[in-house]
Design a protein around this motif. Structure first.
Motif, PDB file in Angstrom:
ATOM      1  N   ILE A 126      -7.648  -6.632  14.227  1.00  0.00           N
ATOM      2  CA  ILE A 126      -6.468  -7.486  14.128  1.00  0.00           C
ATOM      3  C   ILE A 126      -5.243  -6.646  13.754  1.00  0.00           C
ATOM      4  O   ILE A 126      -4.184  -6.776  14.359  1.00  0.00           O
ATOM      5  CB  ILE A 126      -6.685  -8.621  13.101  1.00  0.00           C
ATOM      6  CG1 ILE A 126      -7.775  -9.577  13.603  1.00  0.00           C
ATOM      7  CG2 ILE A 126      -5.384  -9.373  12.829  1.00  0.00           C
ATOM      8  CD1 ILE A 126      -8.190 -10.630  12.611  1.00  0.00           C
ATOM      9  N   TYR A 127      -5.399  -5.777  12.775  1.00  0.00           N
ATOM     10  CA  TYR A 127      -4.262  -4.968  12.307  1.00  0.00           C
ATOM     11  C   TYR A 127      -3.725  -4.057  13.408  1.00  0.00           C
ATOM     12  O   TYR A 127      -2.522  -3.883  13.546  1.00  0.00           O
ATOM     13  CB  TYR A 127      -4.670  -4.141  11.091  1.00  0.00           C
ATOM     14  CG  TYR A 127      -3.525  -3.352  10.514  1.00  0.00           C
ATOM     15  CD1 TYR A 127      -2.510  -3.988   9.807  1.00  0.00           C
ATOM     16  CD2 TYR A 127      -3.451  -1.982  10.689  1.00  0.00           C
ATOM     17  CE1 TYR A 127      -1.445  -3.269   9.291  1.00  0.00           C
ATOM     18  CE2 TYR A 127      -2.394  -1.253  10.169  1.00  0.00           C
ATOM     19  CZ  TYR A 127      -1.392  -1.910   9.468  1.00  0.00           C
ATOM     20  OH  TYR A 127      -0.345  -1.193   8.964  1.00  0.00           O
ATOM     21  N   ASN A 128      -4.609  -3.491  14.202  1.00  0.00           N
ATOM     22  CA  ASN A 128      -4.203  -2.543  15.246  1.00  0.00           C
ATOM     23  C   ASN A 128      -3.943  -3.202  16.596  1.00  0.00           C
ATOM     24  O   ASN A 128      -3.723  -2.504  17.586  1.00  0.00           O
ATOM     25  CB  ASN A 128      -5.265  -1.447  15.407  1.00  0.00           C
ATOM     26  CG  ASN A 128      -5.395  -0.616  14.157  1.00  0.00           C
ATOM     27  OD1 ASN A 128      -4.419  -0.364  13.461  1.00  0.00           O
ATOM     28  ND2 ASN A 128      -6.613  -0.198  13.851  1.00  0.00           N
ATOM     29  N   GLU A 129      -3.981  -4.534  16.646  1.00  0.00           N
ATOM     30  CA  GLU A 129      -3.753  -5.249  17.900  1.00  0.00           C
ATOM     31  C   GLU A 129      -2.362  -4.916  18.450  1.00  0.00           C
ATOM     32  O   GLU A 129      -1.370  -4.910  17.724  1.00  0.00           O
ATOM     33  CB  GLU A 129      -3.859  -6.750  17.655  1.00  0.00           C
ATOM     34  CG  GLU A 129      -3.681  -7.593  18.882  1.00  0.00           C
ATOM     35  CD  GLU A 129      -3.742  -9.076  18.574  1.00  0.00           C
ATOM     36  OE1 GLU A 129      -4.162  -9.821  19.465  1.00  0.00           O
ATOM     37  OE2 GLU A 129      -3.366  -9.490  17.465  1.00  0.00           O
ATOM     38  N   LEU A 130      -2.310  -4.629  19.747  1.00  0.00           N
ATOM     39  CA  LEU A 130      -1.039  -4.304  20.394  1.00  0.00           C
ATOM     40  C   LEU A 130      -0.467  -5.558  21.047  1.00  0.00           C
ATOM     41  O   LEU A 130      -1.112  -6.172  21.889  1.00  0.00           O
ATOM     42  CB  LEU A 130      -1.245  -3.212  21.441  1.00  0.00           C
ATOM     43  CG  LEU A 130      -1.782  -1.880  20.909  1.00  0.00           C
ATOM     44  CD1 LEU A 130      -2.093  -0.942  22.068  1.00  0.00           C
ATOM     45  CD2 LEU A 130      -0.795  -1.247  19.951  1.00  0.00           C
ATOM     46  N   CYS A 131       0.729  -5.927  20.639  1.00  0.00           N
ATOM     47  CA  CYS A 131       1.404  -7.066  21.257  1.00  0.00           C
ATOM     48  C   CYS A 131       2.912  -6.857  21.134  1.00  0.00           C
ATOM     49  O   CYS A 131       3.377  -6.108  20.277  1.00  0.00           O
ATOM     50  CB  CYS A 131       0.972  -8.389  20.638  1.00  0.00           C
ATOM     51  SG  CYS A 131       1.325  -8.568  18.899  1.00  0.00           S
ATOM     52  N   ALA A 132       3.651  -7.524  21.970  1.00  0.00           N
ATOM     53  CA  ALA A 132       5.104  -7.334  22.032  1.00  0.00           C
ATOM     54  C   ALA A 132       5.791  -7.696  20.722  1.00  0.00           C
ATOM     55  O   ALA A 132       6.725  -7.024  20.303  1.00  0.00           O
ATOM     56  CB  ALA A 132       5.688  -8.158  23.170  1.00  0.00           C
ATOM     57  N   SER A 133       5.335  -8.740  20.046  1.00  0.00           N
ATOM     58  CA  SER A 133       6.025  -9.183  18.837  1.00  0.00           C
ATOM     59  C   SER A 133       5.786  -8.265  17.639  1.00  0.00           C
ATOM     60  O   SER A 133       6.501  -8.355  16.648  1.00  0.00           O
ATOM     61  CB  SER A 133       5.646 -10.621  18.495  1.00  0.00           C
ATOM     62  OG  SER A 133       4.267 -10.726  18.275  1.00  0.00           O
ATOM     63  N   ARG A 134       4.802  -7.382  17.713  1.00  0.00           N
ATOM     64  CA  ARG A 134       4.547  -6.446  16.607  1.00  0.00           C
ATOM     65  C   ARG A 134       4.945  -5.011  16.951  1.00  0.00           C
ATOM     66  O   ARG A 134       4.830  -4.124  16.115  1.00  0.00           O
ATOM     67  CB  ARG A 134       3.074  -6.518  16.224  1.00  0.00           C
ATOM     68  CG  ARG A 134       2.774  -7.853  15.554  1.00  0.00           C
ATOM     69  CD  ARG A 134       1.331  -8.092  15.267  1.00  0.00           C
ATOM     70  NE  ARG A 134       0.681  -7.031  14.554  1.00  0.00           N
ATOM     71  CZ  ARG A 134      -0.629  -6.969  14.375  1.00  0.00           C
ATOM     72  NH1 ARG A 134      -1.391  -7.902  14.861  1.00  0.00           N
ATOM     73  NH2 ARG A 134      -1.174  -5.977  13.732  1.00  0.00           N
ATOM     74  N   HIS A 135       5.450  -4.793  18.152  1.00  0.00           N
ATOM     75  CA  HIS A 135       5.837  -3.468  18.624  1.00  0.00           C
ATOM     76  C   HIS A 135       6.832  -2.806  17.654  1.00  0.00           C
ATOM     77  O   HIS A 135       7.866  -3.371  17.332  1.00  0.00           O
ATOM     78  CB  HIS A 135       6.465  -3.584  20.013  1.00  0.00           C
ATOM     79  CG  HIS A 135       7.074  -2.330  20.519  1.00  0.00           C
ATOM     80  ND1 HIS A 135       6.325  -1.334  21.087  1.00  0.00           N
ATOM     81  CD2 HIS A 135       8.352  -1.901  20.525  1.00  0.00           C
ATOM     82  CE1 HIS A 135       7.127  -0.340  21.436  1.00  0.00           C
ATOM     83  NE2 HIS A 135       8.367  -0.673  21.111  1.00  0.00           N
TER      84      HIS A 135
END
Length: 167
Positions: A126-135
């Motif tokens: 979960i912590y390392n998940e890549l998504c646009a909103s956490r970029h």
């Protein structure tokens, strides 16, 4: 009385930043607060297949054109039309989501996520998940020590296991 009201209204209009069209302390449905700022998503996320404005890559040029021409580059108008085009810098969720701010210990109130209630840090997946909103954001992993609750932890653990969610 009219002079005081006019003066106060003028004061508010003069002191408010023209770019501050949203509340920095937006209350979510679960009672938590977003304590960051809204930021327009202007980058490509290959993992999600999204581009400018957090729409499908194929639609991003059209969204940008709509923002520039139809909305006159007014972020408040774009937010009203497509809140998902923005993200909160405090928790990395897109602005279309108002169910909670998982700040894992950086906010003024205790984090309300299951992991902080259980006294556990976010799992790697979960912590390392890549998504646009956490970029590009460096977010806390938790746990928020103010959040631990024995009964809440048991309920979170039971609920996550029943739903087959990671613990």
């Amino acid at each position: 009385m009219i002079c005081i009201r006019f003066y106060w209204w003028s004061y508010l209009r003069a002191c408010r930043s023209p770019t501050e069209w949203y509340s920095k302390r937006r209350i979510c449905r679960d009672g938590s607060l977003h304590e960051g700022k809204l930021e327009l998503i202007t980058w490509v996320s290959e993992e999600e297949g999204t581009g400018w404005g957090h729409v499908l890559i194929e639609e991003s040029d059209d969204m940008r054109k709509k923002f520039e021409e139809e909305f006159g580059r007014d972020e408040a108008k774009l937010h009203k039309h497509w809140p998902q085009a923005f993200r909160w810098t405090c928790c990395g969720t897109d602005a279309g989501m108002n169910w909670g701010c998982d700040h894992h210990g950086t906010g003024s109130k205790a984090c309300t996520c299951d992991f902080c209630k259980m006294g556990k840090p976010l799992p790697d997946s979960i912590y390392n998940e890549l998504c646009a909103s956490r970029h590009g954001l460096t977010l806390r992993r938790g746990p928020d020590p103010r959040s631990f609750n024995g009964a809440g932890a048991a309920m979170a653990l039971a609920g996550r296991s029943m739903l087959g969610l990671e613990m």
